[in-house]
Write an enzyme that holds these catalytic residues in place. Structure first.
Site, PDB file in Angstrom:
ATOM      1  N   SER A 153       3.980   2.217   8.587  1.00 24.23           N
ATOM      2  CA  SER A 153       3.777   1.256   7.514  1.00 24.23           C
ATOM      3  C   SER A 153       5.079   1.041   6.776  1.00 24.23           C
ATOM      4  O   SER A 153       5.756   1.999   6.412  1.00 24.23           O
ATOM      5  CB  SER A 153       2.726   1.765   6.531  1.00 24.23           C
ATOM      6  N   ASP A 196       1.221  -7.696   2.423  1.00 25.71           N
ATOM      7  CA  ASP A 196       1.311  -6.270   2.085  1.00 25.71           C
ATOM      8  C   ASP A 196       2.769  -5.817   1.951  1.00 25.71           C
ATOM      9  O   ASP A 196       3.299  -5.132   2.819  1.00 25.71           O
ATOM     10  CB  ASP A 196       0.578  -5.462   3.170  1.00 25.71           C
ATOM     11  N   HIS A 202       0.825  -1.220   0.000  1.00 22.70           N
ATOM     12  CA  HIS A 202       0.000   0.000   0.000  1.00 22.70           C
ATOM     13  C   HIS A 202       0.853   1.262   0.000  1.00 22.70           C
ATOM     14  O   HIS A 202       0.363   2.323  -0.357  1.00 22.70           O
ATOM     15  CB  HIS A 202      -1.058  -0.011   1.118  1.00 22.70           C
TER      16      HIS A 202
HETATM   17  N1  ARG Z   1      -4.915   0.871   7.755  1.00 23.62           N
HETATM   18  C1  ARG Z   1      -3.627   0.947   7.124  1.00 23.62           C
HETATM   19  C2  ARG Z   1      -3.066   2.357   7.275  1.00 23.62           C
HETATM   20  O1  ARG Z   1      -3.544   3.141   7.978  1.00 23.62           O
HETATM   21  C3  ARG Z   1      -3.670   0.492   5.702  1.00 23.62           C
HETATM   22  C4  ARG Z   1      -4.338   1.405   4.731  1.00 23.62           C
HETATM   23  C5  ARG Z   1      -4.321   0.926   3.305  1.00 23.62           C
HETATM   24  N2  ARG Z   1      -5.255  -0.184   3.060  1.00 23.62           N
HETATM   25  C6  ARG Z   1      -6.584  -0.044   2.791  1.00 23.62           C
HETATM   26  N3  ARG Z   1      -7.309  -1.122   2.630  1.00 23.62           N
HETATM   27  N4  ARG Z   1      -7.173   1.109   2.657  1.00 23.62           N
HETATM   28  O2  ARG Z   1      -2.516   3.065   6.548  1.00 23.62           O
HETATM   29  N1  GLU Z   2      -1.357   1.488   7.762  1.00 25.33           N
HETATM   30  C1  GLU Z   2      -0.689   2.487   8.561  1.00 25.33           C
HETATM   31  C2  GLU Z   2       0.354   3.236   7.735  1.00 25.33           C
HETATM   32  O1  GLU Z   2       0.191   3.369   6.543  1.00 25.33           O
HETATM   33  C3  GLU Z   2      -0.185   1.883   9.816  1.00 25.33           C
HETATM   34  C4  GLU Z   2      -1.326   1.577  10.701  1.00 25.33           C
HETATM   35  C5  GLU Z   2      -1.297   2.302  12.020  1.00 25.33           C
HETATM   36  O2  GLU Z   2      -0.680   1.763  12.951  1.00 25.33           O
HETATM   37  O3  GLU Z   2      -1.866   3.401  12.124  1.00 25.33           O
HETATM   38  O4  GLU Z   2       1.269   3.810   8.248  1.00 25.33           O
END
Ligand code: ARG
Ligand code: GLU
Length: 720
Positions: free
Chosen positions: A655, A226, A84
């Site tokens: 991430s 991922d 991502h």
């Molecule tokens: N929750 C993760 C973060 O905050 C992954 C976000 C990307 N994935 C998604 N399905 N939108 O960034």
């Molecule tokens: N998906 C998050 C990122 O892109 C990390 C998730 C979190 O711990 O907030 O950094």
């Protein structure tokens, strides 16, 4: 009786060290946390992780692009991050003929690696405590009550002065930066090296890299691979340089070895990366503000908007593709807001912060410092009360109108078109029309469906008008009552009928018969301008509170540091390099339910749903599963590992962060958190909060067995 109390005390004192909260800054790690880390099982010395005088593990960690982390894993500059995080690069190289998002991409030799103009990775070469230097400069500042003490521009100028012009000139790609920590009580300077030739080496198909998509986002147990693979290039001297065919793979100072040993519950784990933003030093009033205004508005508005989006997406496959990424972006922050409010209530964060405030006041009064800190807290309480209405209006404006309605972003800067049309210069007119056409197509791009925007706008406007009194709405909204008897549906239909941006048809009519009057009276332009005006008004009014708020916060945090001693606290995340450590651990989300710490390919197969794009499993992966063809990547029980959970204290920006075992070897790549744990941005939740990490064995398995890009493993150091 006495004996048992004694025993209890002894047993409490000799409890094994527990992982605790914290996003620690590396120069303080040794004094602050190193002993605890060793007690948890770390086998390294502090200088193996961070060494100001020579290279150490931290030199293998980079900022990837704008907001992610990456790690170097080979002496030839090979780098890992999340799928991502590399998503927009993968998307940019994709087309209908070669759809890398769907099918994945693998360079089968270095010549096939794909350049990504604009993408940068940043190494942190040096970290220095410059608190005294910055404070001395601030003393000389004309306006000591200004926001300079937090201003990135002001601080970066100080950093440049300190580094000196010739240092920056002689070191291409080097930049310096000073950041405020602990609300402006301490400052660190970072010397960064920025590489701008970063090439895509490989990415799994989305059915692995984004498996579970939005349904599984922020969820454990998780089954997403991922990750994506890049390589950093440099000029012949190893210096940063823009893309050139003559560039060569970077010879980095450090790279991580990769562990094939796997993980067990309670194993030591640590993560190094660039967490973005947390609010550990919120007061009780700010906790309530966040819950009752910011998050409440976001949850309410996005819920309404996503309902419409989803309905339209399910009706029409073309709309589904157009709105997939918008929907994902919307639900990501929405789910986070829900999880945060859940934790605020469940763990009574308001009370937790209140207790901390009271403790400080009590301590301060015993130490003759009550005046210093009481005032700061009273100020913060008053600010939150005074800005309540403005803040609510601002969040409603942002969520419902500015973000919620796409046509609030139609091109509004049409003065030069009007000027050209009012003049006689034909070529200037053509040029301006052409520019407007480009701007229109940027707005009404391939992912824009006017019918969807129209439906959403009706819902957004109704909710906005229900909650915001008429006198506090953008000026143009008066027309809704005056001309349309308050009928929002008719108003929106009218905007689409009459605006040149309402449809391709309208726009084409306009460019064939351009008229100044049409532009000046265009209802979508008037609508959008009115929203911009309201936004400006609200921002100005809210900015009035910023300096007082920041100064009071600085005082409050100063008090906490004095009370606890600055060794015990970590500063809020600010996108600077941090380390968090803890253990691999499952958790107990609710009564009688326990989540294990490790997921396997069995779970991918369990979740498979060929009719739902989120849970499609690629055929090749199913074949490997059926044949138990997991090579050296399988666990001792024969299963194929996919992801694991750890109680490390991570947040957005982490991430892509490397997760390391007690020898500093790579065991996984962080990519998410559980929704029960997102409240940890305000208050760490030891029993709930888990980082979600793709197991490095699944990454290697995908590269090797799934993609057949095993040649990449030749440059990696594997530890069995
Ligand atoms: N929750 C993760 C973060 O905050 C992954 C976000 C990307 N994935 C998604 N399905 N939108 O960034
Ligand atoms: N998906 C998050 C990122 O892109 C990390 C998730 C979190 O711990 O907030 O950094």
């Amino acid at each position: 009786m006495k004996k048992s109390i004694l025993l209890l005390i002894i047993s409490v004192l000799s409890l094994p060290a527990v992982a605790d909260e914290g996003m620690w800054i590396l120069p303080l790690l040794k004094q602050q946390k190193f002993a605890d880390m060793q007690a948890l099982g770390l086998k390294l010395q502090d200088y193996d992780i961070y060494n100001p005088d020579s290279s150490s593990l931290k030199d293998a960690v980079v900022i990837f692009g704008g907001g992610c982390t990456g790690e170097v894993v080979s002496p030839d500059g090979l780098m890992l991050t999340n799928h991502h995080c590399g998503y927009s690069q993968i998307q940019q190289h994709s087309s209908l003929e070669h759809d890398y998002l769907t099918d994945g991409f693998w360079a089968m030799s270095r010549n096939e690696e794909l350049p990504n103009p604009g993408l940068k990775v940043t190494f942190i070469d040096k970290i220095e405590d410059v608190t005294d230097y910055v404070k001395a400069a601030l003393e000389k500042d004309d306006d000591p009550d200004s926001m300079n003490f937090l201003s990135p521009r002001y601080l970066d100028n100080l950093a440049k002065e300190k580094a000196g012009e010739s240092f920056l000139l002689n070191n291409p790609g080097t930049e310096v930066e000073i950041r405020a920590f602990y609300g402006g009580n301490q400052y660190y300077m970072f010397t960064k090296k920025i590489y701008s030739d970063v090439r895509l080496v490989g990415a799994p198909p989305s059915s692995i890299g984004k498996f579970g998509a939005d349904t599984d986002n922020w969820m454990w147990p998780r089954h997403t691979g991922d990750f994506s693979v890049f390589r950093i290039y440099a000029d012949a001297n190893g210096n940063p340089a823009d893309y050139s065919e003559t560039n060569v793979p970077l010879r980095p100072k450090q790279w991580f070895k990769i562990s094939l040993k796997g993980i067990q519950e309670d194993d030591f784990a640590m993560m190094i990366g660039f967490p973005g933003r947390t609010n550990k030093y919120y007061t009780s009033w700010e906790v309530a503000e966040r819950r009752d205004i910011d998050n409440a508005v976001r949850i309410n508005i996005r819920n309404l908007r996503q309902e419409v989006m989803l309905e339209e997406m399910l009706k029409d496959p073309a709309v589904r593709i157009q709105y997939a990424s918008k929907y994902a972006g919307s639900t990501n922050a929405y789910k986070n807001a829900i999880g945060t409010n859940w934790a605020i209530n469940k763990r009574n964060f308001e009370q937790v912060k209140k207790a901390e405030q009271d403790k400080l006041l009590d301590w301060a009064s015993k130490n003759g410092k009550l005046e210093d800190y009481k005032e700061a807290l009273l100020m913060l309480e008053r600010i939150v009360a005074d800005r309540k209405d403005l803040r609510f209006r601002n969040w409603m404006l942002d969520e419902a109108l500015a973000r919620g309605i796409e046509f609030s972003r139609v091109p509004t800067n049409v003065d030069s078109v009007i000027a050209a049309l009012s003049g006689k210069n034909k070529s200037e007119q053509q040029k301006q029309i052409r520019l407007l056409e480009l701007a229109y197509h940027r707005f009404a791009n391939k992912d824009y469906a006017p019918e969807v925007d129209k439906k959403i706008a009706k819902v957004m406007l109704k909710e906005y008008r229900r909650l915001i009194p008429a006198k506090s709405q953008p000026g143009y909204f008066a027309a809704i009552d005056k001309k349309f008897e308050g009928d929002v549906n008719r108003f929106v239909d009218y905007l689409f009928d009459k605006s040149i941006f309402g449809s391709d048809n309208n726009f084409n009519k306009f460019i064939h018969h351009p008229s100044v009057k049409a532009l000046k009276e265009d209802p979508m332009i008037l609508f959008a301008v009115s929203i911009q005006d309201e936004k400006k008004k609200l921002t100005e009014a809210l900015t009035e509170f910023d300096a007082d708020c920041a100064l009071a916060h600085r005082d409050y945090v100063k008090g906490l540091l004095e009370m606890y001693g600055d060794k015990a606290n970590f500063p809020d995340a600010n996108s600077s390099l941090r380390l968090t450590y803890g253990q691999v651990k499952g958790y107990n989300p609710r009564d009688a339910v326990f989540y294990e710490c490790q997921t396997t390919l069995d779970g991918v197969i369990e979740k498979e749903d060929p009719d739902n794009w989120e849970f499609v499993v690629p055929a090749k992966l199913k074949e490997l599963y059926a044949a138990n063809d997991f090579g050296r990547y399988k666990m001792p029980n024969g299963k194929m590992p996919v992801a694991f959970a750890a109680n490390t204290h991570s947040t957005g920006g982490n991430s892509g962060s490397p997760v390391l075992n007690n020898y500093g070897e790579l065991i996984g790549i962080n990519f998410d958190r559980n929704w029960e744990g997102v409240g940890g941005d305000i208050q760490y939740l030891p029993d709930y909060q888990r980082s979600i990490i793709v197991d490095i064995r699944y990454v290697l398995f995908t590269i090797d067995k799934y993609a057949g890009a095993d040649y990449l493993l030749d440059e990696i150091e594997l530890v069995e």
